[in-house]
Design an enzyme around this catalytic site. Structure first.
Site, PDB file in Angstrom:
ATOM      1  N   VAL A   8      19.966  -0.867  12.319  1.00 46.37           N
ATOM      2  CA  VAL A   8      18.547  -1.010  11.957  1.00 46.37           C
ATOM      3  C   VAL A   8      17.663   0.068  12.606  1.00 46.37           C
ATOM      4  O   VAL A   8      17.725   0.287  13.824  1.00 46.37           O
ATOM      5  CB  VAL A   8      18.033  -2.410  12.370  1.00 46.37           C
ATOM      6  CG1 VAL A   8      16.543  -2.550  12.092  1.00 46.37           C
ATOM      7  CG2 VAL A   8      18.821  -3.482  11.635  1.00 46.37           C
ATOM      8  N   SER A  64       0.828  -1.216   0.000  1.00 47.76           N
ATOM      9  CA  SER A  64       0.000   0.000   0.000  1.00 47.76           C
ATOM     10  C   SER A  64       0.864   1.270   0.000  1.00 47.76           C
ATOM     11  O   SER A  64       0.490   2.283  -0.591  1.00 47.76           O
ATOM     12  CB  SER A  64      -0.989   0.009   1.174  1.00 47.76           C
ATOM     13  OG  SER A  64      -0.322   0.147   2.395  1.00 47.76           O
ATOM     14  N   ASN A  65       2.021   1.212   0.634  1.00 46.82           N
ATOM     15  CA  ASN A  65       2.917   2.377   0.562  1.00 46.82           C
ATOM     16  C   ASN A  65       3.485   2.543  -0.844  1.00 46.82           C
ATOM     17  O   ASN A  65       3.668   3.671  -1.316  1.00 46.82           O
ATOM     18  CB  ASN A  65       4.047   2.242   1.590  1.00 46.82           C
ATOM     19  CG  ASN A  65       3.611   2.678   2.967  1.00 46.82           C
ATOM     20  OD1 ASN A  65       3.376   3.866   3.205  1.00 46.82           O
ATOM     21  ND2 ASN A  65       3.466   1.728   3.879  1.00 46.82           N
ATOM     22  N   HIS A  78       8.715   3.387   8.735  1.00 42.88           N
ATOM     23  CA  HIS A  78       8.581   2.513   9.907  1.00 42.88           C
ATOM     24  C   HIS A  78       7.352   2.957  10.702  1.00 42.88           C
ATOM     25  O   HIS A  78       7.167   4.151  10.939  1.00 42.88           O
ATOM     26  CB  HIS A  78       9.846   2.606  10.765  1.00 42.88           C
ATOM     27  CG  HIS A  78       9.834   1.666  11.931  1.00 42.88           C
ATOM     28  ND1 HIS A  78      10.115   0.323  11.806  1.00 42.88           N
ATOM     29  CD2 HIS A  78       9.555   1.860  13.237  1.00 42.88           C
ATOM     30  CE1 HIS A  78      10.017  -0.260  12.989  1.00 42.88           C
ATOM     31  NE2 HIS A  78       9.671   0.653  13.884  1.00 42.88           N
TER      32      HIS A  78
HETATM   33  C1  GRF Z   1       3.812  -0.614   6.893  1.00 43.07           C
HETATM   34  O1  GRF Z   1       3.153  -0.435   8.118  1.00 43.07           O
HETATM   35  C2  GRF Z   1       5.269  -0.223   7.015  1.00 43.07           C
HETATM   36  O2  GRF Z   1       5.484   0.865   7.855  1.00 43.07           O
HETATM   37  C3  GRF Z   1       5.872  -1.452   7.614  1.00 43.07           C
HETATM   38  O3  GRF Z   1       5.211  -2.526   6.980  1.00 43.07           O
HETATM   39  C4  GRF Z   1       3.941  -2.089   6.525  1.00 43.07           C
HETATM   40  C5  GRF Z   1       3.908  -2.314   5.037  1.00 43.07           C
HETATM   41  O4  GRF Z   1       2.653  -2.043   4.476  1.00 43.07           O
HETATM   42  N1  GRF Z   1       7.305  -1.453   7.458  1.00 43.07           N
HETATM   43  P1  GRF Z   1       2.475  -1.985   2.897  1.00 43.07           P
HETATM   44  O5  GRF Z   1       3.081  -3.264   2.320  1.00 43.07           O
HETATM   45  O6  GRF Z   1       3.157  -0.770   2.384  1.00 43.07           O
HETATM   46  O7  GRF Z   1       1.003  -1.955   2.690  1.00 43.07           O
END
Ligand code: GRF
Length: 214
Positions: free
Chosen positions: A148, A15-16, A112
């Protein structure tokens, strides 16, 4: 305007990645997504990557390569082949080794789901925030270093933690902020507004546009 070539590493839902692709499609976007690599062939995020135009999409799985380092070397090779200047890790669940980090110094951006340095180094930051009873959490966009979740912080967004929150409700509230924050931080990097000073990232004014001709 120079347009920064971006490669995105994912492991899952994506989704990001979708938020970044949307932002990169805006007319004045200072960056373009040229490559997406997942370390899992079944990642749902690969579907939206394949639907995007002019994005090279790869799955580079751990199986079939000799080591984690070899897997990441292959990812770096593909990114270089597409002229990638900035790498975004968006829900990428591997720790990047020193060879990869050194290949893109101050040029890897991670999202994050906590207000770092709280709840660093975990894939369950939202659950740990609830367990700790914090009243505010959020998300952090930061540069990736060998340590990290400890690289210079580019931008953060806070959300309230409610007494009746579950991991799902808190994660959804944070995720909505991630989708705003990551494109914002990517824009700051692409426009040369991030200057690293030791452990800190300082946000500076955008460089002036070159004078128009004519
Ligand atoms: C997000 O909450 C990101 O911060 C974390 O993993 C999740 C990934 O979500 N590292 P998506 O795959 O971008 O939907």
């Amino acid at each position: 305007m120079t347009v920064t070539r971006v490669g995105v590493l994912i492991s899952g839902r994506g989704s990001n990645l979708a938020a970044l692709l949307d932002a990169a499609a805006l007319p004045d976007a200072p960056y373009t997504i040229v490559a997406v690599i997942s370390n899992r062939a079944g990642a749902a995020g690969l579907v939206c990557a394949r639907e995007a135009s002019r994005v090279a999409v790869y799955a580079v799985e751990r199986a079939g390569v000799a080591s984690r380092a070899a897997q990441q070397a292959e990812m770096a090779r593909l990114l270089r082949a597409h002229g990638v200047e900035v790498v975004v890790t968006a829900g990428f669940d591997q720790i990047l080794g020193p060879a990869f980090v050194d290949a893109y110094p101050e040029r890897i951006l991670n999202i994050h789901p906590s207000l770092l340095p709280a709840f660093a180094g975990t894939l369950r930051a939202q659950e740990e925030a609830l367990a700790a009873g914090v009243k505010v959490s959020g998300c952090t966009a930061h540069l990736v270093t060998a340590e990290v979740d400890a690289g210079p912080i580019v931008a953060q967004a806070a959300v309230p933690v409610r007494d009746d929150d579950t991991v799902a409700t808190l994660s959804a509230r944070i995720l909505a902020e991630e989708h705003r924050l990551l494109p914002h931080a990517m824009r700051l990097l692409a426009t040369g507004q991030v200057r690293v000073e030791g452990r800190r990232a300082v946000i500076i004014a955008p460089p002036p546009h070159p004078p128009a001709h004519g």
